[in-house]
Design a protein around this motif. Sequence first.
Motif, PDB file in Angstrom:
ATOM      1  N   MET A   1       0.818  -1.206   0.034  1.00 32.39           N
ATOM      2  CA  MET A   1       0.113   0.091   0.050  1.00 32.39           C
ATOM      3  C   MET A   1       0.729   1.380   0.065  1.00 32.39           C
ATOM      4  N   SER A   2       0.480   2.333  -0.947  1.00 32.99           N
ATOM      5  CA  SER A   2       1.195   3.246  -1.102  1.00 32.99           C
ATOM      6  C   SER A   2       0.902   4.470   0.257  1.00 32.99           C
ATOM      7  N   LYS A   3       1.981   5.138   0.669  1.00 29.81           N
ATOM      8  CA  LYS A   3       1.679   6.106   1.566  1.00 29.81           C
ATOM      9  C   LYS A   3       1.682   7.519   1.182  1.00 29.81           C
ATOM     10  N   MET A   4       0.715   8.209   1.218  1.00 28.07           N
ATOM     11  CA  MET A   4       0.542   9.669   0.490  1.00 28.07           C
ATOM     12  C   MET A   4       0.159  10.680   1.844  1.00 28.07           C
ATOM     13  N   ALA A   5       0.918  11.831   1.446  1.00 26.00           N
ATOM     14  CA  ALA A   5       0.436  13.058   2.529  1.00 26.00           C
ATOM     15  C   ALA A   5      -0.368  14.008   1.430  1.00 26.00           C
ATOM     16  N   VAL A   6      -1.110  14.586   1.780  1.00 24.78           N
ATOM     17  CA  VAL A   6      -1.891  15.525   1.121  1.00 24.78           C
ATOM     18  C   VAL A   6      -1.939  16.782   2.083  1.00 24.78           C
ATOM     19  N   ILE A   7      -0.874  17.769   1.757  1.00 23.45           N
ATOM     20  CA  ILE A   7      -0.450  18.931   2.555  1.00 23.45           C
ATOM     21  C   ILE A   7      -1.109  20.101   1.878  1.00 23.45           C
ATOM     22  N   TYR A   8      -1.748  20.999   2.608  1.00 22.59           N
ATOM     23  CA  TYR A   8      -2.355  22.152   1.947  1.00 22.59           C
ATOM     24  C   TYR A   8      -2.571  23.559   2.863  1.00 22.59           C
ATOM     25  N   ALA A  31      -4.393   3.640  -1.508  1.00 24.12           N
ATOM     26  CA  ALA A  31      -3.449   4.274  -0.709  1.00 24.12           C
ATOM     27  C   ALA A  31      -3.698   4.552   0.823  1.00 24.12           C
ATOM     28  N   GLU A  32      -2.643   4.744   1.607  1.00 25.67           N
ATOM     29  CA  GLU A  32      -3.085   5.268   2.994  1.00 25.67           C
ATOM     30  C   GLU A  32      -2.813   6.640   3.092  1.00 25.67           C
ATOM     31  N   VAL A  33      -3.731   7.501   3.362  1.00 25.75           N
ATOM     32  CA  VAL A  33      -3.382   8.872   3.189  1.00 25.75           C
ATOM     33  C   VAL A  33      -3.667   9.614   4.414  1.00 25.75           C
ATOM     34  N   ASP A  34      -2.676  10.758   4.741  1.00 24.58           N
ATOM     35  CA  ASP A  34      -2.859  11.497   5.601  1.00 24.58           C
ATOM     36  C   ASP A  34      -3.199  12.782   5.222  1.00 24.58           C
ATOM     37  N   LEU A  35      -3.963  13.558   5.556  1.00 22.47           N
ATOM     38  CA  LEU A  35      -4.722  14.971   5.196  1.00 22.47           C
ATOM     39  C   LEU A  35      -4.213  16.024   6.221  1.00 22.47           C
ATOM     40  N   LEU A  51       4.787   9.524  -1.494  1.00 23.73           N
ATOM     41  CA  LEU A  51       3.862  10.011  -2.354  1.00 23.73           C
ATOM     42  C   LEU A  51       3.651  11.544  -1.948  1.00 23.73           C
ATOM     43  N   LEU A  52       3.278  12.756  -2.465  1.00 23.64           N
ATOM     44  CA  LEU A  52       2.850  13.722  -1.878  1.00 23.64           C
ATOM     45  C   LEU A  52       1.965  15.090  -2.838  1.00 23.64           C
ATOM     46  N   ALA A  53       0.979  15.044  -2.293  1.00 26.43           N
ATOM     47  CA  ALA A  53      -0.016  16.187  -2.993  1.00 26.43           C
ATOM     48  C   ALA A  53       0.009  17.205  -2.231  1.00 26.43           C
TER      49      ALA A  53
END
Length: 144
Positions: A1-8, A31-35, A51-53
Amino acid sequence: MSKMAVIYWSGTGNTQAMAEAVAQGGRDAGAEVDLLSVSETDAAGAAGYPLLALGCSAMGDEVLEEGEFEPFFAALEGQLSGRPVALFGSYGWGDGQWMRDWVQRARDAGASVAGGEGLIANEAPGEDDLAACRKLGADLAAMG
């Protein structure tokens, strides 16, 4: 599973709504996502995610928000080489030059920009914009 951060960073809630949709798209793609708002992390923390958004609205003369987000991105920039990154944000005026500049900065730092360009919404994102955000999150998750 991919680990992603969505940082805004969001001043009016428009970019936050986009961030939530990007995060949902990533989760829906497995994906495992942290917002996180940018005030909840720093460049070192962000660099721990494969992974970064990143989301920021246009400010002033079409630039990234200068109090929190620009310093965060400047500190992170040197750690983007070889990393998949998605960029998104909202704007109220201009033609999106801030996003074109931001995408170029990310590419110059060696990042692979998901979708090939940044995703922008004029003012409050509509359902088509939010669907594009969910797709962006899914596309980024697939890069992991």
